[in-house]
Design a protein around this motif. Structure first.
Motif, PDB file in Angstrom:
ATOM      1  N   SER A 209       0.821  -1.224   0.000  1.00 30.89           N
ATOM      2  CA  SER A 209       0.000   0.000   0.000  1.00 30.89           C
ATOM      3  C   SER A 209       0.852   1.271   0.000  1.00 30.89           C
ATOM      4  O   SER A 209       0.356   2.350  -0.310  1.00 30.89           O
ATOM      5  CB  SER A 209      -0.920   0.023   1.227  1.00 30.89           C
TER       6      SER A 209
ATOM      7  N   ASP B 283      -3.476  -5.295  -0.361  1.00 26.43           N
ATOM      8  CA  ASP B 283      -3.591  -5.199  -1.818  1.00 26.43           C
ATOM      9  C   ASP B 283      -4.602  -6.188  -2.403  1.00 26.43           C
ATOM     10  O   ASP B 283      -4.626  -6.406  -3.599  1.00 26.43           O
ATOM     11  CB  ASP B 283      -2.209  -5.392  -2.482  1.00 26.43           C
ATOM     12  N   VAL B 284      -5.389  -6.841  -1.537  1.00 25.57           N
ATOM     13  CA  VAL B 284      -6.490  -7.693  -2.021  1.00 25.57           C
ATOM     14  C   VAL B 284      -7.759  -7.279  -1.268  1.00 25.57           C
ATOM     15  O   VAL B 284      -7.677  -6.617  -0.238  1.00 25.57           O
ATOM     16  CB  VAL B 284      -6.212  -9.203  -1.803  1.00 25.57           C
ATOM     17  N   ASP B 285      -8.923  -7.719  -1.796  1.00 24.00           N
ATOM     18  CA  ASP B 285     -10.203  -7.216  -1.279  1.00 24.00           C
ATOM     19  C   ASP B 285     -10.584  -7.722   0.114  1.00 24.00           C
ATOM     20  O   ASP B 285     -11.615  -7.336   0.647  1.00 24.00           O
ATOM     21  CB  ASP B 285     -11.331  -7.539  -2.264  1.00 24.00           C
TER      22      ASP B 285
ATOM     23  N   ASN C 208      -9.034  -3.312   0.879  1.00 23.06           N
ATOM     24  CA  ASN C 208      -8.092  -3.083  -0.216  1.00 23.06           C
ATOM     25  C   ASN C 208      -7.875  -1.586  -0.448  1.00 23.06           C
ATOM     26  O   ASN C 208      -8.828  -0.863  -0.730  1.00 23.06           O
ATOM     27  CB  ASN C 208      -8.678  -3.744  -1.483  1.00 23.06           C
TER      28      ASN C 208
END
Ligand code: ADP
Ligand code: ASP
Ligand code: MG
Length: 468
Positions: free
Chosen positions: A11, A234-236, A290
């Protein structure tokens, strides 16, 4: 609400992303939330620093200058893109320069003495977070938000001296964190805390173990009685499987602490194994979201335990880098206390067991441990147990992995194990060991690493996990 927001290495990997993080913080703050942020090192930096520590130990002088120069350049570039106020940027750059100078000196010392100790390695690796925090703080100040950065130790995280895997001393850490962070919040100053790092009560830098920034965030959350801890990545959210292995993995909308802990201990999302513990103890909900899709609902982890009717299996994980150790001999069956002795030896050597199974017919006990402690475990067991006649052999097998299914109710629902076995068998994969998970929320099988993909694909499909 009082929120702790933790931003992972991806991030803040670039200036543009860091700017986005600052925008996000500003947005939630303008909605009236009180925020403490926790930040990791820039993506890949922790790994690079560990490599630099090892290489400096070989006495490689020129290498370390190039390494520090490249590291500084990367951070200056990120800082330059993350903030627009020239005066704030100048001050940030000065700080980055000073710290990289300090790092060069530490590496020089290592190169001279040709030895890196766990203690000096922690000092070196802490520079990842010490260099990322001023950049995020600068990006916030540049937007007109009053912000300040602190190392874990400065924030109040006090640990034992178990360098590399230091344990926070909660009795002193919680009141210190509360005192220091709450007084900043009362002055409307936004703290940017370096994740992963702490210090001993004598002021020596420590680290909490890989993936430790998530742990920092929940420690802070518990200390300041936050309403929620948000882990931005960086993922949902937490997914039904590692999306790099199964691209059809789906985001889990909600999960209990026990289920999430089981997933993390068995390898999901590279989180520190104890990362959720402080939040679980204090019943503080944790959200995983995210940074690149902030509007997405993410995953909400709470104490609510829901057994799903359709299928108790909610997710699956894979743990690589493990080994199976098998102890065989007549003394395993029918002789009370042999198993206890085995675990006592391992415990005394600080070796953590991930999974255990015992076979009566073959008179053996097998257990799974991390590859990194395999040699130590086998040596300790041989020294303590062989020769008495009870134990015939200590054997081991690496290049295996643990594939686990996780979900409340897995233990009590008949047929889950049978479905796991037949799914795996349908792909011709041999199961080498099976055991109930550590918190009774899961079931694990050990397969050869070469078979892992086939096993995972088959299980993910069998339980229709792409429909979370
Ligand atoms: P951060 O830098 O934000 O701490 P990490 O790299 O530590 O992020 O963890 C996020 C990564 O974990 C994701 O990019 C994803 O590839 C991986 N991952 C593995 N298993 C899972 C899972 N079950 N759910 C979500 N992510 C997972
Ligand atoms: N930077 C540390 C690591 O890579 C801590 C973290 O990212 O959580 O392990
Ligand atoms: Mg991480």
């Amino acid at each position: 609400m009082k929120l702790v927001m933790k931003f992972g290495g991806t991030s803040v990997a670039t200036g543009e992303r860091t700017r986005k993080v600052a925008e996000l913080i500003e947005r939630y703050r303008s909605e009236g939330h009180q925020i403490v942020s926790v930040v990791s090192a820039l993506d890949g930096v922790t790994e690079d620093l560990l490599g630099a520590a090892d290489r400096s130990q070989l006495g490689d002088g020129p290498y370390k200058d190039d390494f520090v120069a490249a590291l500084l350049e990367r951070h200056l570039k990120v800082a330059g893109a993350a903030m627009s106020d020239p005066e704030v940027l100048r001050r940030t750059n000065e700080d980055l320069l000073r710290k990289s100078d300090e790092l060069r000196k530490v590496l020089t010392g290592i190169a001279y003495v040709r030895e890196v100790t766990p203690r000096s390695r922690d000092t070196i690796v802490s520079f990842g977070e010490r260099l990322s925090t001023p950049i995020l703080a600068g990006a916030l100040v540049s937007r007109g938000i009053s912000a300040t950065f602190l190392t874990g130790g400065e924030a109040g995280i006090l640990t034992d001296a178990n360098f590399g895997e230091a344990r926070p001393l909660k009795g002193v850490t919680y009141p210190e964190l509360e005192k220091r962070l709450s007084s900043l919040l009362a002055e409307h100053v936004l703290p940017v805390v370096a994740g992963f790092t702490g210090q001993t009560q004598e002021g020596v830098v420590t680290t909490l173990g890989r993936g430790g920034s998530d742990y920092t965030a929940t420690l802070v959350g518990a200390a300041i009685s936050a309403d929620e801890v948000w882990i931005w990545t960086d993922v949902d959210g937490l997914m039904t499987c590692d999306p790099r292995i199964i691209p059809e993995s789906a985001v889990l909308p909600e999960l209990s602490f026990q289920e999430a802990v089981e997933m993390i201990v068995f390898g999901a999302k590279a989180m520190h194994p104890r990362a959720l513990e402080p939040a679980m103890e204090a019943s503080i909900p944790v959200r995983i979201k995210n940074t690149l899709n902030p509007e997405g609902p993410g995953t909400l982890i709470t104490k609510e335990l829901r057994v799903r009717a359709r299928s108790p299996v909610k997710a699956m994980t894979i743990a690589k880098g493990v080994a199976v150790v098998t102890i065989s001999g007549a003394g395993i069956v029918g002789v009370p206390g042999t198993a206890a002795k085995v675990f006592e030896v391992l415990g005394r050597n600080g070796i953590n067991i991930m999974m255990i199974s015992q076979s009566v017919s073959e008179a053996n006990i097998s257990f799974v441990i991390r590859n990194s402690v395999l040699e130590k475990a086998v040596n300790a067991l041989e020294i303590s147990l062989l020769g008495g006649g009870l134990i015939r052999e200590v054997s081991s097998e690496d290049e295996v992995c643990v594939v686990s299914v996780v979900g409340a109710g897995v233990k009590d629902t008949p047929g889950v194990a049978a479905r796991v076995f037949s799914a795996v068998a349908s792909r011709g994969v041999n199961v080498r060991m099976i055991a109930q998970g550590s918190s009774e929320m899961g079931l694990s099988v050990v397969v050869k690493e070469a078979d892992s993909r086939a096993a995972i694909e088959a299980i993910h499909k069998e339980f229709e996990l792409s429909r979370a």
